[in-house]
Design an enzyme around this catalytic site. Sequence first.
Site, PDB file in Angstrom:
ATOM      1  N   TYR A  83      -6.621   1.853   1.931  1.00  0.00           N
ATOM      2  CA  TYR A  83      -6.392   1.239   0.634  1.00  0.00           C
ATOM      3  C   TYR A  83      -7.503   0.251   0.315  1.00  0.00           C
ATOM      4  O   TYR A  83      -7.924  -0.541   1.169  1.00  0.00           O
ATOM      5  CB  TYR A  83      -5.032   0.498   0.557  1.00  0.00           C
ATOM      6  CG  TYR A  83      -4.837  -0.124  -0.817  1.00  0.00           C
ATOM      7  CD1 TYR A  83      -4.326   0.630  -1.875  1.00  0.00           C
ATOM      8  CD2 TYR A  83      -5.243  -1.431  -1.089  1.00  0.00           C
ATOM      9  CE1 TYR A  83      -4.210   0.096  -3.150  1.00  0.00           C
ATOM     10  CE2 TYR A  83      -5.125  -1.970  -2.361  1.00  0.00           C
ATOM     11  CZ  TYR A  83      -4.612  -1.202  -3.386  1.00  0.00           C
ATOM     12  OH  TYR A  83      -4.511  -1.728  -4.656  1.00  0.00           O
ATOM     13  N   LYS A  98      -8.373  15.581 -52.144  1.00  0.00           N
ATOM     14  CA  LYS A  98      -8.473  15.958 -50.737  1.00  0.00           C
ATOM     15  C   LYS A  98      -7.152  15.899 -49.984  1.00  0.00           C
ATOM     16  O   LYS A  98      -6.330  15.027 -50.199  1.00  0.00           O
ATOM     17  CB  LYS A  98      -9.469  15.038 -49.995  1.00  0.00           C
ATOM     18  CG  LYS A  98     -10.849  15.104 -50.505  1.00  0.00           C
ATOM     19  CD  LYS A  98     -11.830  16.022 -49.793  1.00  0.00           C
ATOM     20  CE  LYS A  98     -11.712  16.279 -48.344  1.00  0.00           C
ATOM     21  NZ  LYS A  98     -12.785  15.630 -47.602  1.00  0.00           N
ATOM     22  N   ASN A 151       0.816  -1.212   0.000  1.00  0.00           N
ATOM     23  CA  ASN A 151       0.000   0.000   0.000  1.00  0.00           C
ATOM     24  C   ASN A 151       0.853   1.268   0.000  1.00  0.00           C
ATOM     25  O   ASN A 151       0.597   2.196  -0.772  1.00  0.00           O
ATOM     26  CB  ASN A 151      -0.941   0.004   1.214  1.00  0.00           C
ATOM     27  CG  ASN A 151      -1.892  -1.184   1.177  1.00  0.00           C
ATOM     28  OD1 ASN A 151      -1.941  -1.910   0.183  1.00  0.00           O
ATOM     29  ND2 ASN A 151      -2.645  -1.381   2.248  1.00  0.00           N
ATOM     30  N   GLU A 176      -7.639  16.925 -36.308  1.00  0.00           N
ATOM     31  CA  GLU A 176      -8.883  16.260 -35.908  1.00  0.00           C
ATOM     32  C   GLU A 176      -8.615  15.262 -34.786  1.00  0.00           C
ATOM     33  O   GLU A 176      -9.422  15.111 -33.864  1.00  0.00           O
ATOM     34  CB  GLU A 176      -9.520  15.571 -37.114  1.00  0.00           C
ATOM     35  CG  GLU A 176     -10.040  16.583 -38.124  1.00  0.00           C
ATOM     36  CD  GLU A 176     -10.411  15.957 -39.468  1.00  0.00           C
ATOM     37  OE1 GLU A 176     -10.573  14.733 -39.543  1.00  0.00           O
ATOM     38  OE2 GLU A 176     -10.514  16.720 -40.448  1.00  0.00           O
ATOM     39  N   GLN A 227      -6.315   0.387  -7.715  1.00  0.00           N
ATOM     40  CA  GLN A 227      -5.471  -0.118  -8.804  1.00  0.00           C
ATOM     41  C   GLN A 227      -5.963   0.422 -10.155  1.00  0.00           C
ATOM     42  O   GLN A 227      -5.208   0.450 -11.123  1.00  0.00           O
ATOM     43  CB  GLN A 227      -5.490  -1.654  -8.791  1.00  0.00           C
ATOM     44  CG  GLN A 227      -4.597  -2.287  -9.829  1.00  0.00           C
ATOM     45  CD  GLN A 227      -4.396  -3.774  -9.561  1.00  0.00           C
ATOM     46  OE1 GLN A 227      -3.619  -4.167  -8.702  1.00  0.00           O
ATOM     47  NE2 GLN A 227      -5.110  -4.608 -10.291  1.00  0.00           N
ATOM     48  N   SER A 270      -7.545  11.324 -49.077  1.00  0.00           N
ATOM     49  CA  SER A 270      -8.764  10.518 -49.041  1.00  0.00           C
ATOM     50  C   SER A 270      -8.550   9.305 -49.933  1.00  0.00           C
ATOM     51  O   SER A 270      -7.886   9.394 -50.961  1.00  0.00           O
ATOM     52  CB  SER A 270      -9.936  11.358 -49.544  1.00  0.00           C
ATOM     53  OG  SER A 270     -10.941  10.523 -50.074  1.00  0.00           O
ATOM     54  N   THR A 329     -15.663  36.717 -33.327  1.00  0.00           N
ATOM     55  CA  THR A 329     -16.497  36.304 -32.202  1.00  0.00           C
ATOM     56  C   THR A 329     -17.696  35.629 -32.855  1.00  0.00           C
ATOM     57  O   THR A 329     -18.108  36.037 -33.954  1.00  0.00           O
ATOM     58  CB  THR A 329     -17.002  37.500 -31.340  1.00  0.00           C
ATOM     59  OG1 THR A 329     -17.853  38.316 -32.140  1.00  0.00           O
ATOM     60  CG2 THR A 329     -15.856  38.331 -30.794  1.00  0.00           C
ATOM     61  N   HIS A 330     -18.254  34.625 -32.223  1.00  0.00           N
ATOM     62  CA  HIS A 330     -19.374  33.861 -32.807  1.00  0.00           C
ATOM     63  C   HIS A 330     -19.012  33.330 -34.203  1.00  0.00           C
ATOM     64  O   HIS A 330     -19.889  33.137 -35.036  1.00  0.00           O
ATOM     65  CB  HIS A 330     -20.644  34.713 -32.913  1.00  0.00           C
ATOM     66  CG  HIS A 330     -20.969  35.458 -31.659  1.00  0.00           C
ATOM     67  ND1 HIS A 330     -21.764  34.931 -30.658  1.00  0.00           N
ATOM     68  CD2 HIS A 330     -20.573  36.694 -31.216  1.00  0.00           C
ATOM     69  CE1 HIS A 330     -21.865  35.829 -29.665  1.00  0.00           C
ATOM     70  NE2 HIS A 330     -21.142  36.887 -29.979  1.00  0.00           N
TER      71      HIS A 330
HETATM   72  N1  ARG Z   1      -1.171  -3.582  -7.633  1.00  0.00           N
HETATM   73  C1  ARG Z   1      -1.710  -2.902  -6.515  1.00  0.00           C
HETATM   74  C2  ARG Z   1      -2.185  -1.500  -6.949  1.00  0.00           C
HETATM   75  O1  ARG Z   1      -1.779  -1.116  -7.961  1.00  0.00           O
HETATM   76  C3  ARG Z   1      -0.673  -2.756  -5.438  1.00  0.00           C
HETATM   77  C4  ARG Z   1      -1.212  -2.602  -4.076  1.00  0.00           C
HETATM   78  C5  ARG Z   1      -1.808  -3.876  -3.614  1.00  0.00           C
HETATM   79  N2  ARG Z   1      -2.172  -3.784  -2.226  1.00  0.00           N
HETATM   80  C6  ARG Z   1      -2.990  -4.669  -1.678  1.00  0.00           C
HETATM   81  N3  ARG Z   1      -3.270  -4.488  -0.416  1.00  0.00           N
HETATM   82  N4  ARG Z   1      -3.517  -5.640  -2.375  1.00  0.00           N
HETATM   83  O2  ARG Z   1      -2.939  -0.856  -6.276  1.00  0.00           O
END
Ligand code: ARG
Length: 464
Positions: free
Chosen positions: A324, A290, A117, A297, A329, A284, A162-163
Amino acid sequence: MAAAPSETKLWGGRFTGATDPLMDLYNASLPYDKIMYSADIQGTKVYTEGLTKLGLLTPSELEKIHTGLDQIHTEWASGTFVEKPGDEDIHTANERRLGEIIGREIAGKVHTGRSRNDQVATDMRIYVRDRLTDLISKLGNFIQAIVARAESEIDVLMPGYTHLQRAQPIRWAHWLSSYATYFTEDYKRLQQIQERVNQCPLGSGALAGHPYGIDREFLAKGLGFSSVIGNSLTAVSDRDFVVETLFWCTLFMNHISRFSEDLIIYSSGEFDFIKLADAYSTGSSLMPQKKNPDSLELLRGKSGRVFGSLSGFLMSLKSIPSTYNKDMQEDKEPLFDALTTVEHSVLIATGVISTLRINKEKMENALTMDMLATDLADYLVRRGVPFRETHHISGECVRMAEELNLSGIDQLSLEQFKNIDSRFGDDVKEEVFNFELCVERRNAIGGTAKVAVLNQLKNLKSSL
Ligand code: ARG
């Protein structure tokens, strides 16, 4: 039958049943997070230095760890790293490989007090920070290309709109400078965002903090962070830096889409103000005549995709409980895609603006005398008539010229001007019906007079 997680997974100790193979795929982030391999290795190097300071690793263990990590770095860089089943993400892959190289005995100590984490939050911040450094420099080159073009074509006049209706004459360089102004604000904003990205979560553990009192200032310094995130719960779960970066990408692409739209219009046969270089156009498959502005674009179209990344990730983040959760992820794919899209867009836009050719005659021929109706009103203002009244008088001149079917208000005779209002002097025509004079009068800060535009360009350059 799939092997039980206890045999292949780093977290497998308490699991006995096999994972659904689709779950493995669904769960794995390695396919897209291995791009952060270098940040992950840097993080582990500095973290293990921190552990050594605590006496949790010996200097000789540290040396082996660093040598192993260097080898892993080389393997990733040369494309020889072999991914194995159970390598969920870049963190587990690197740790598994380190065990193979230096032995699990020592490698098994690396993660002491650390969690994926705080590890993933750290890696992301290092990785994003470094990519932003590169992006800032590419953006600077783009702005410089616009400014250089504006300086060398400072004398060219064109209609300002403008516009999407012709409004008043401006310098082409003024138009260029207007976008350079947006992009320079983007440039400064990105530097500010980078400062907030560059804060250190490492040493927060899974959520509650480090159990061995690791020196977080030391970790931050070693990784080039400018500060330490002050709460461990926030450190592991804060993805505002991802949101801010995605917002930046979205706003920048929004500017790019407007810039592109103007150029698409200017490149149409109806305007014919500019011609894109062949390098940035395509033909094109059916119509041989073209030449399409595909580069512009795509720049315009990709702004939608980047906004989608921002809105998608904000939806993922909304209502996640602390701290977390695996939802997080989902920060990676939208962010990495947006960064790549923006980097490519900056390079393409730089190419487009440095290579297009302008058609000065077409731009200047698009200026019409009715665009000077305000200047006609201003002429009388200079002679003491209140603007509301002069606006009305000028309108009468426009109406009379139309009624008489003249090609423009400048075709009215002096006598006709004086009949409409006796305060028109003999000099009215040469004072008013001159595009250059009209542009040069707008010399206050930010205006389209040469001196004002050159000043804008000077200020833009000094912001870079
Ligand atoms: N691959 C995970 C992510 O990107 C890493 C962290 C995973 N942590 C856990 N407690 N499973 O978030």
